[in-house]
Structures are given as C-alpha cells and as structure tokens.
Design a protein around this motif. Structure first.
Motif, PDB file in Angstrom:
ATOM      1  N   GLU A  94      17.825  17.361 -20.225  1.00  0.00           N
ATOM      2  CA  GLU A  94      16.937  16.077 -21.070  1.00  0.00           C
ATOM      3  C   GLU A  94      16.448  16.520 -22.372  1.00  0.00           C
ATOM      4  OE1 GLU A  94      13.083  15.083 -17.576  1.00  0.00           O
ATOM      5  OE2 GLU A  94      13.283  16.706 -17.795  1.00  0.00           O
ATOM      6  N   ARG A  95      17.634  17.643 -22.209  1.00  0.00           N
ATOM      7  CA  ARG A  95      17.750  17.676 -24.316  1.00  0.00           C
ATOM      8  C   ARG A  95      18.563  16.705 -25.261  1.00  0.00           C
ATOM      9  NH1 ARG A  95      17.766  23.537 -24.115  1.00  0.00           N
ATOM     10  NH2 ARG A  95      19.625  23.344 -22.913  1.00  0.00           N
ATOM     11  N   SER A  96      19.506  16.361 -24.182  1.00  0.00           N
ATOM     12  CA  SER A  96      21.205  16.018 -25.189  1.00  0.00           C
ATOM     13  C   SER A  96      20.524  14.392 -25.868  1.00  0.00           C
ATOM     14  CB  SER A  96      22.156  15.945 -24.532  1.00  0.00           C
ATOM     15  OG  SER A  96      22.122  15.452 -23.665  1.00  0.00           O
ATOM     16  N   THR A  97      21.173  13.926 -26.943  1.00  0.00           N
ATOM     17  CA  THR A  97      20.740  12.610 -27.527  1.00  0.00           C
ATOM     18  C   THR A  97      22.527  12.213 -28.198  1.00  0.00           C
ATOM     19  OG1 THR A  97      20.643  13.776 -29.706  1.00  0.00           O
ATOM     20  CG2 THR A  97      19.067  13.531 -28.343  1.00  0.00           C
ATOM     21  N   VAL A  98      23.576  13.378 -28.081  1.00  0.00           N
ATOM     22  CA  VAL A  98      25.032  12.839 -28.008  1.00  0.00           C
ATOM     23  C   VAL A  98      25.441  13.581 -27.318  1.00  0.00           C
ATOM     24  CG1 VAL A  98      24.665  12.570 -30.832  1.00  0.00           C
ATOM     25  CG2 VAL A  98      25.093  14.847 -29.828  1.00  0.00           C
ATOM     26  N   THR A  99      26.691  13.054 -27.507  1.00  0.00           N
ATOM     27  CA  THR A  99      28.118  13.340 -26.091  1.00  0.00           C
ATOM     28  C   THR A  99      27.896  14.829 -26.542  1.00  0.00           C
ATOM     29  OG1 THR A  99      29.126  11.461 -26.897  1.00  0.00           O
ATOM     30  CG2 THR A  99      30.883  13.429 -25.523  1.00  0.00           C
ATOM     31  N   ARG A 100      28.333  15.480 -27.611  1.00  0.00           N
ATOM     32  CA  ARG A 100      28.415  17.251 -27.914  1.00  0.00           C
ATOM     33  C   ARG A 100      27.681  17.678 -26.657  1.00  0.00           C
ATOM     34  NH1 ARG A 100      30.361  19.659 -33.968  1.00  0.00           N
ATOM     35  NH2 ARG A 100      31.039  21.616 -32.776  1.00  0.00           N
ATOM     36  N   GLU A 101      26.002  17.076 -26.877  1.00  0.00           N
ATOM     37  CA  GLU A 101      24.907  18.134 -26.273  1.00  0.00           C
ATOM     38  C   GLU A 101      25.023  18.071 -24.839  1.00  0.00           C
ATOM     39  OE1 GLU A 101      21.456  16.592 -28.926  1.00  0.00           O
ATOM     40  OE2 GLU A 101      21.572  18.123 -30.169  1.00  0.00           O
ATOM     41  N   ASN A 102      25.396  16.733 -24.721  1.00  0.00           N
ATOM     42  CA  ASN A 102      25.706  16.239 -22.727  1.00  0.00           C
ATOM     43  C   ASN A 102      26.445  17.494 -22.638  1.00  0.00           C
ATOM     44  OD1 ASN A 102      26.081  12.742 -23.428  1.00  0.00           O
ATOM     45  ND2 ASN A 102      24.376  13.821 -23.492  1.00  0.00           N
ATOM     46  N   ILE A 103      27.567  18.004 -22.744  1.00  0.00           N
ATOM     47  CA  ILE A 103      27.978  18.531 -22.549  1.00  0.00           C
ATOM     48  C   ILE A 103      28.340  20.007 -22.700  1.00  0.00           C
ATOM     49  CG2 ILE A 103      30.959  19.929 -23.264  1.00  0.00           C
ATOM     50  CD1 ILE A 103      31.433  17.249 -21.449  1.00  0.00           C
ATOM     51  N   ARG A 104      27.128  20.286 -23.796  1.00  0.00           N
ATOM     52  CA  ARG A 104      26.556  22.280 -23.961  1.00  0.00           C
ATOM     53  C   ARG A 104      25.501  22.295 -23.043  1.00  0.00           C
ATOM     54  NH1 ARG A 104      24.322  22.441 -29.824  1.00  0.00           N
ATOM     55  NH2 ARG A 104      26.675  21.319 -30.321  1.00  0.00           N
ATOM     56  N   TYR A 105      24.449  20.929 -23.075  1.00  0.00           N
ATOM     57  CA  TYR A 105      23.398  21.043 -22.239  1.00  0.00           C
ATOM     58  C   TYR A 105      23.936  21.545 -20.257  1.00  0.00           C
ATOM     59  CZ  TYR A 105      20.885  20.819 -26.435  1.00  0.00           C
ATOM     60  OH  TYR A 105      20.638  20.852 -27.731  1.00  0.00           O
ATOM     61  N   ALA A 106      24.764  20.586 -20.496  1.00  0.00           N
ATOM     62  CA  ALA A 106      24.827  20.790 -18.864  1.00  0.00           C
ATOM     63  C   ALA A 106      26.442  21.880 -18.768  1.00  0.00           C
ATOM     64  CB  ALA A 106      26.125  19.528 -18.777  1.00  0.00           C
ATOM     65  N   GLN A 107      26.780  22.656 -19.573  1.00  0.00           N
ATOM     66  CA  GLN A 107      27.654  23.688 -18.951  1.00  0.00           C
ATOM     67  C   GLN A 107      26.091  24.705 -18.764  1.00  0.00           C
ATOM     68  OE1 GLN A 107      28.982  25.887 -22.534  1.00  0.00           O
ATOM     69  NE2 GLN A 107      30.716  26.920 -21.753  1.00  0.00           N
ATOM     70  N   THR A 108      25.130  24.634 -19.242  1.00  0.00           N
ATOM     71  CA  THR A 108      24.496  25.559 -19.122  1.00  0.00           C
ATOM     72  C   THR A 108      23.949  25.625 -17.287  1.00  0.00           C
ATOM     73  OG1 THR A 108      22.924  25.301 -21.187  1.00  0.00           O
ATOM     74  CG2 THR A 108      21.991  26.704 -19.780  1.00  0.00           C
ATOM     75  N   ILE A 109      23.539  24.255 -16.961  1.00  0.00           N
ATOM     76  CA  ILE A 109      23.250  24.376 -15.273  1.00  0.00           C
ATOM     77  C   ILE A 109      24.746  24.308 -14.483  1.00  0.00           C
ATOM     78  CG2 ILE A 109      23.526  22.384 -13.938  1.00  0.00           C
ATOM     79  CD1 ILE A 109      21.324  20.482 -16.346  1.00  0.00           C
ATOM     80  N   MET A 110      25.667  24.116 -15.503  1.00  0.00           N
ATOM     81  CA  MET A 110      26.968  24.461 -14.863  1.00  0.00           C
ATOM     82  C   MET A 110      27.211  26.462 -14.282  1.00  0.00           C
ATOM     83  SD  MET A 110      30.457  22.284 -15.401  1.00  0.00           S
ATOM     84  CE  MET A 110      31.664  23.208 -14.527  1.00  0.00           C
ATOM     85  N   LYS A 111      26.871  27.284 -15.654  1.00  0.00           N
ATOM     86  CA  LYS A 111      26.201  28.558 -15.477  1.00  0.00           C
ATOM     87  C   LYS A 111      25.387  29.590 -14.775  1.00  0.00           C
ATOM     88  CE  LYS A 111      28.161  29.423 -19.826  1.00  0.00           C
ATOM     89  NZ  LYS A 111      28.286  30.035 -21.079  1.00  0.00           N
ATOM     90  N   HIS A 112      24.223  28.408 -14.856  1.00  0.00           N
ATOM     91  CA  HIS A 112      23.588  29.193 -13.871  1.00  0.00           C
ATOM     92  C   HIS A 112      23.936  28.549 -12.389  1.00  0.00           C
ATOM     93  CE1 HIS A 112      19.151  28.357 -11.334  1.00  0.00           C
ATOM     94  NE2 HIS A 112      18.819  29.684 -12.662  1.00  0.00           N
ATOM     95  N   GLN A 113      24.307  28.048 -11.697  1.00  0.00           N
ATOM     96  CA  GLN A 113      24.918  27.353 -10.674  1.00  0.00           C
ATOM     97  C   GLN A 113      25.882  28.257  -9.992  1.00  0.00           C
ATOM     98  OE1 GLN A 113      23.159  25.316  -8.159  1.00  0.00           O
ATOM     99  NE2 GLN A 113      21.240  25.509  -9.691  1.00  0.00           N
ATOM    100  N   GLN A 114      27.151  28.425 -11.023  1.00  0.00           N
ATOM    101  CA  GLN A 114      27.893  29.048 -10.622  1.00  0.00           C
ATOM    102  C   GLN A 114      29.116  28.613 -10.358  1.00  0.00           C
ATOM    103  OE1 GLN A 114      27.190  32.665  -7.807  1.00  0.00           O
ATOM    104  NE2 GLN A 114      26.477  33.872  -9.789  1.00  0.00           N
ATOM    105  N   TRP A 115      29.065  26.815 -11.073  1.00  0.00           N
ATOM    106  CA  TRP A 115      30.226  26.464 -10.593  1.00  0.00           C
ATOM    107  C   TRP A 115      31.222  26.637 -11.115  1.00  0.00           C
ATOM    108  CZ3 TRP A 115      25.908  21.441 -11.344  1.00  0.00           C
ATOM    109  CH2 TRP A 115      24.862  22.016  -9.936  1.00  0.00           C
TER     110      TRP A 115
END
Length: 203
Positions: free
Chosen positions: A111-132
C-alpha cells in the motif's frame, strides 16, 4: 549559431530515441509470455470510490483468470491511497478479487507505491518474504516493456502477461498512452545512471 545547432542536434537525437523506444514498446505489447510462475504482480491503476477503476479492473480480471487457470498460486496487488480515499488502491483491489473467488490466503497487497517503479520495488519485498522466485507481470499491453524492464532491473525473474484487452481502445487514446510510455521509458533508462535515492519517485 553554434548554440542553435546544438539545440537542433539535441532535439533530433531526442526525437530519434523517442521514436525508437515507441517502436520497441509497441512491438513488445504484442508479446504474451504467460507461463506458470509463483505469483502475479498487478500494476495499480487507481480507483473510483470503493471500486477499482475500469483500467485497474481489467488488470485484476486478467490476474484472477491467471489464478483460476493455475498459472499462479498468488496475486500481489499494488497501489497506495488515491486522493481523498480512506482505503488504499491495493486493499480495494483485494476486496474485488475476493469477490471473484480468489481466497484470502492467495492475495497479498502493498500500500505504499504511487508509481510503476515503486509497484515493483514493494512487490519484490513481498516476494522475498514469501520466498517466491518467479512472477507474471500484469498490466496493459503498452505498459509491459517498462514494467518488465524495471522488474528485471530489480532482480525479479518475470514474464509479461498483458491484459487481453485494454480500455485504451481508440486510436487517440492508444497514441497518447504510447507517447507517454515512450517518454517514461526513455526517462527511466536515463535515470538508471543516477543513484536510486535521487530518482525513487520517477515513473
């Protein structure tokens, strides 16, 4: 006179770069790399009140289809708070996909991203946490090249899965979208040379 020649040359180079990138974006927009992956990352596109915007809904519908067809086992929904909204774009998107039958434990939001670059950056954090390890990227076709470029630059093993249809259907709307993407895509490549802390808010 020398200054004018420099300006003319700079404008010519800029025009050639934009035209080249526009062609690349248009060409890539026809590629569908959909395959089995750990999750689908859905690029945000705003909301209308308590519902996803038509553009966002089309992206969510495609993500739901990917889940139903077992291409992915989870959805990562992105987007901060629209002006005046009490709920984030991502949380509104989550409620929508839940009504479409995607289970709660298969939906993740940032719920933090406002632009495409942030969409990816914060989604990556979720991926790392889930080990995807892998992701399908979901957005409008003309958005896909920039989205995938940013994802690959962030170390995400990803593939393009564009929406099968787009709300940008008229010739005028598609041209505007293409020109805008060409500008942002060109700017992104230029700003890759600058340290992240100085350009983190760039589209």
């Amino acid at each position: 006179m020398k200054f004018q020649r420099i300006i003319a040359l700079s404008f010519t180079i800029f025009t050639v770069v934009i035209a080249h990138n526009a062609f690349s974006i248009y060409q890539f927009s026809h590629e569908d790399q959909t395959r089995v992956a750990d999750c689908a990352i859905v690029a945000g596109a705003g909301v209308n009140g308590d519902r996803p915007s038509p553009v966002f809904q089309a992206r969510l519908d495609h993500a739901v289809w990917l889940y139903r067809q077992k291409f992915v086992s989870a959805l990562v929904l992105t987007g901060s708070y629209s002006i005046g909204a009490s709920d984030s774009d991502a949380s509104i998107a989550r409620l929508y996909v839940l009504t479409q039958g995607v289970p709660d434990n298969a939906t993740f939001i940032e719920e933090r991203s406002t632009v495409t670059r942030e969409n990816i950056r914060y989604a990556q954090t979720i991926m790392k946490h889930q080990q995807w390890q892998t992701a399908l990227l979901v957005s409008d076709p003309l958005h896909m090249l920039r989205l995938q470029t940013i994802a690959r630059d962030n170390g995400i093993n990803s593939w393009s899965s564009p929406t099968p249809s787009t709300r940008y259907q008229s010739w005028w709307l598609q041209t505007r979208f293409l020109l805008r993407e060409s500008f942002y895509y060109s700017g992104y490549h230029l700003l890759r040379l600058i340290p992240v802390q100085n350009n983190s808010t760039i589209m």
